[in-house]
Scaffold this motif. Structure first.
Motif, short mmCIF file in Angstrom:
data_model
loop_
_atom_site.label_atom_id
_atom_site.label_comp_id
_atom_site.label_asym_id
_atom_site.label_seq_id
_atom_site.Cartn_x
_atom_site.Cartn_y
_atom_site.Cartn_z
N SER A 1 45.69 50.90 42.92
CA SER A 1 46.67 50.83 44.00
C SER A 1 46.38 51.78 45.16
O SER A 1 47.07 51.75 46.18
CB SER A 1 48.07 51.13 43.45
OG SER A 1 48.22 52.50 43.13
N ARG B 1 46.98 53.88 39.15
CA ARG B 1 46.79 54.81 40.28
C ARG B 1 45.59 54.42 41.12
O ARG B 1 45.69 54.29 42.36
CB ARG B 1 46.60 56.23 39.74
CG ARG B 1 46.33 57.28 40.81
CD ARG B 1 45.74 58.54 40.19
NE ARG B 1 44.41 58.31 39.63
CZ ARG B 1 43.76 59.19 38.87
NH1 ARG B 1 44.32 60.35 38.55
NH2 ARG B 1 42.55 58.90 38.40
N ILE C 1 55.28 52.27 48.91
CA ILE C 1 55.03 53.28 47.88
C ILE C 1 56.10 53.16 46.80
O ILE C 1 57.29 53.02 47.12
CB ILE C 1 55.05 54.71 48.46
CG1 ILE C 1 53.91 54.92 49.45
CG2 ILE C 1 54.98 55.76 47.35
CD1 ILE C 1 53.99 56.24 50.22
N ARG D 1 51.44 51.31 46.76
CA ARG D 1 50.67 52.41 46.18
C ARG D 1 51.55 53.04 45.10
O ARG D 1 52.74 53.29 45.32
CB ARG D 1 50.31 53.44 47.23
CG ARG D 1 49.20 52.99 48.19
CD ARG D 1 49.02 53.96 49.33
NE ARG D 1 50.08 53.81 50.33
CZ ARG D 1 50.40 54.74 51.22
NH1 ARG D 1 49.80 55.92 51.21
NH2 ARG D 1 51.34 54.50 52.11
N MET D 2 50.97 53.28 43.95
CA MET D 2 51.72 53.83 42.82
C MET D 2 51.56 55.35 42.81
O MET D 2 50.45 55.87 42.65
CB MET D 2 51.21 53.24 41.51
CG MET D 2 51.24 51.71 41.47
SD MET D 2 52.91 51.04 41.58
CE MET D 2 53.58 51.56 40.01
N TRP D 3 52.68 56.04 43.00
CA TRP D 3 52.68 57.49 43.00
C TRP D 3 53.45 57.98 41.78
O TRP D 3 54.66 57.85 41.70
CB TRP D 3 53.34 58.03 44.28
CG TRP D 3 52.50 57.91 45.51
CD1 TRP D 3 51.43 57.08 45.71
CD2 TRP D 3 52.65 58.65 46.72
NE1 TRP D 3 50.92 57.25 46.97
CE2 TRP D 3 51.64 58.21 47.62
CE3 TRP D 3 53.55 59.63 47.14
CZ2 TRP D 3 51.50 58.73 48.90
CZ3 TRP D 3 53.41 60.15 48.43
CH2 TRP D 3 52.40 59.71 49.29
N TRP E 1 53.13 48.39 37.76
CA TRP E 1 51.92 47.89 38.42
C TRP E 1 51.64 46.45 37.98
O TRP E 1 51.29 45.59 38.81
CB TRP E 1 50.75 48.81 38.12
CG TRP E 1 49.47 48.42 38.80
CD1 TRP E 1 48.27 48.17 38.22
CD2 TRP E 1 49.25 48.26 40.21
NE1 TRP E 1 47.32 47.86 39.17
CE2 TRP E 1 47.90 47.91 40.40
CE3 TRP E 1 50.09 48.38 41.33
CZ2 TRP E 1 47.35 47.67 41.65
CZ3 TRP E 1 49.55 48.14 42.60
CH2 TRP E 1 48.20 47.79 42.74
N GLY F 1 46.78 54.98 44.81
CA GLY F 1 47.91 55.91 44.67
C GLY F 1 47.51 57.30 44.25
O GLY F 1 46.40 57.77 44.53
N ARG F 2 48.43 57.97 43.55
CA ARG F 2 48.19 59.35 43.12
C ARG F 2 49.04 59.64 41.89
O ARG F 2 50.09 59.03 41.68
CB ARG F 2 48.54 60.34 44.23
CG ARG F 2 50.00 60.29 44.68
CD ARG F 2 50.35 61.33 45.74
NE ARG F 2 49.61 61.17 46.98
CZ ARG F 2 49.81 61.91 48.07
NH1 ARG F 2 50.75 62.86 48.06
NH2 ARG F 2 49.12 61.72 49.17
#
Length: 353
Positions: A262, A259, A184, A216-218, A199, A264-265
């Motif tokens: 990935s 987001r 993350i 994962r991109m948060w 990213w 992510g969120r």
């Protein structure tokens, strides 16, 4: 003495540079990746790290993109650079323009820039115009000015693709230091260029065979300036985190793509949560960042408390700027001075010893 390679030189194969690109540098990049052992332990996380971007020359991550943006501006014949700013961009643009020997023009929202950032910009000789507007309106003015034919000027906000190309080098460094990509990556989201750049960087490193997989991109916005979270622009963004006080991000769609691609969120954190993380970074880890930088840590804390994180996940929080960028907030957040007479007894009493 062996000279350390410049950031742009070190990652040249991944950057839009040629032999004709000026070799501009203030020593940017190669920032520390610090394991947050005490803070991580308090959250039940064994592999929590901070990418401390405040050690860049002007104290923020902006230097990574600015060195490339200004170098490329010189290469194309520009005699000036221009930007809108919430502070860090202007400080960086002013410094690199000074090093390049060209003019820097800044348009910024009146009364909304942290003292440390404004002073940096002015001392480097930038011509600063304060307007009665927010950042988004200031950027609209800057874009219009950059399109005029009267001056060979380059806009150096993150709408300039060279800015994002330079900023992606932080993703390369994280992978190099960890020997892998994190699970993350958590970071603040303001104008949304940085989440976009990271990213892209992780993707390019994976494609080159340097790492397997991507994080994962948060991303985390301040609750009072969370247009991506709410799905609509915020006309009057309001948050203590001045660096992400932006109501209509220029890289909105690309941040959403990062987001979604990935898994992510992008969520909101309150000013209280940001300041709590900001204080804990300093008191538990000795890492002093500006308030907006702590948004990612605040978001990770919320996720940990909610039981949403694997305790063994490798998590990197990007701390985008140094705490001295905003001395006023630091002064308000720090405990007061103890006072005593200059005697052992008096000092002992003040300390409660």
């Amino acid at each position: 003495m062996t000279e350390r390679p410049r950031l742009v030189q070190h990652y040249a194969r991944f950057l839009p540079v040629t032999a004709a690109t000026p070799a501009l540098s203030l020593g940017e990049g190669f920032t520390p990746l610090v394991q947050l052992r005490r803070l991580g332990a308090s959250l039940g996380l064994g592999n929590l790290y901070a990418k401390v971007e405040g050690t860049n020359p002007t104290g923020s991550f902006k230097d990574r993109g600015m060195v490339l943006a200004v170098s490329r501006a010189l290469e194309t014949g520009a005699t000036a650079v221009i930007c809108a700013s919430t502070g860090n961009t202007s400080a960086s643009a002013a410094a690199y323009a000074a090093a390049a020997g060209i003019e820097c023009v800044v348009v910024l929202p009146r009364g909304q820039i942290a003292t440390g950032k404004l002073v940096q910009t002015l001392i480097a000789g930038a011509r600063v115009v304060a307007v009665d507007a927010n950042f988004d309106q200031a950027l609209t003015v800057v874009r219009a000015l950059a399109e005029q034919d009267d001056h060979p000027v380059a806009i150096v906000n993150s709408v300039n693709p060279d800015r994002l190309e330079g900023q992606k080098t932080a993703a390369f460094e994280i992978c190099d230091d960890l020997g892998r990509a994190p699970d993350i990556l958590a970071l603040p989201v303001g104008n949304a260029g940085n989440i976009t750049a990271y990213w892209a960087g992780f993707g390019e490193y994976e494609a080159a065979g340097r790492v397997r997989g991507r994080p994962r991109m948060w991303g985390f916005q301040a609750a009072g300036a969370a247009p991506i979270v709410t799905g609509r622009p915020v006309e009057r963004p309001d948050t203590i985190a001045t660096a992400i006080r932006i109501g209509n991000p220029a890289s909105w769609s690309r941040a959403v793509a990062a987001r979604d691609e990935s898994g992510g969120r992008i969520q909101a954190v309150t000013d209280e949560e940001i300041l709590s993380a900001y204080r804990d970074l300093a008191r538990m880890e000795g890492v002093f960042c500006e308030p907006s930088s702590a948004a990612g840590v605040a978001g990770i804390r919320n996720a940990a408390v909610a039981g949403e994180l694997d305790p063994d996940a490798v998590i990197v929080c990007v701390l985008t700027g140094h705490g001295l960028k905003d001395p006023a907030t630091a002064e308000r957040s720090a405990p007061g001075l103890l006072e005593a007479e200059a005697t052992v007894g008096s000092v002992s009493v003040a300390l409660g010893w």
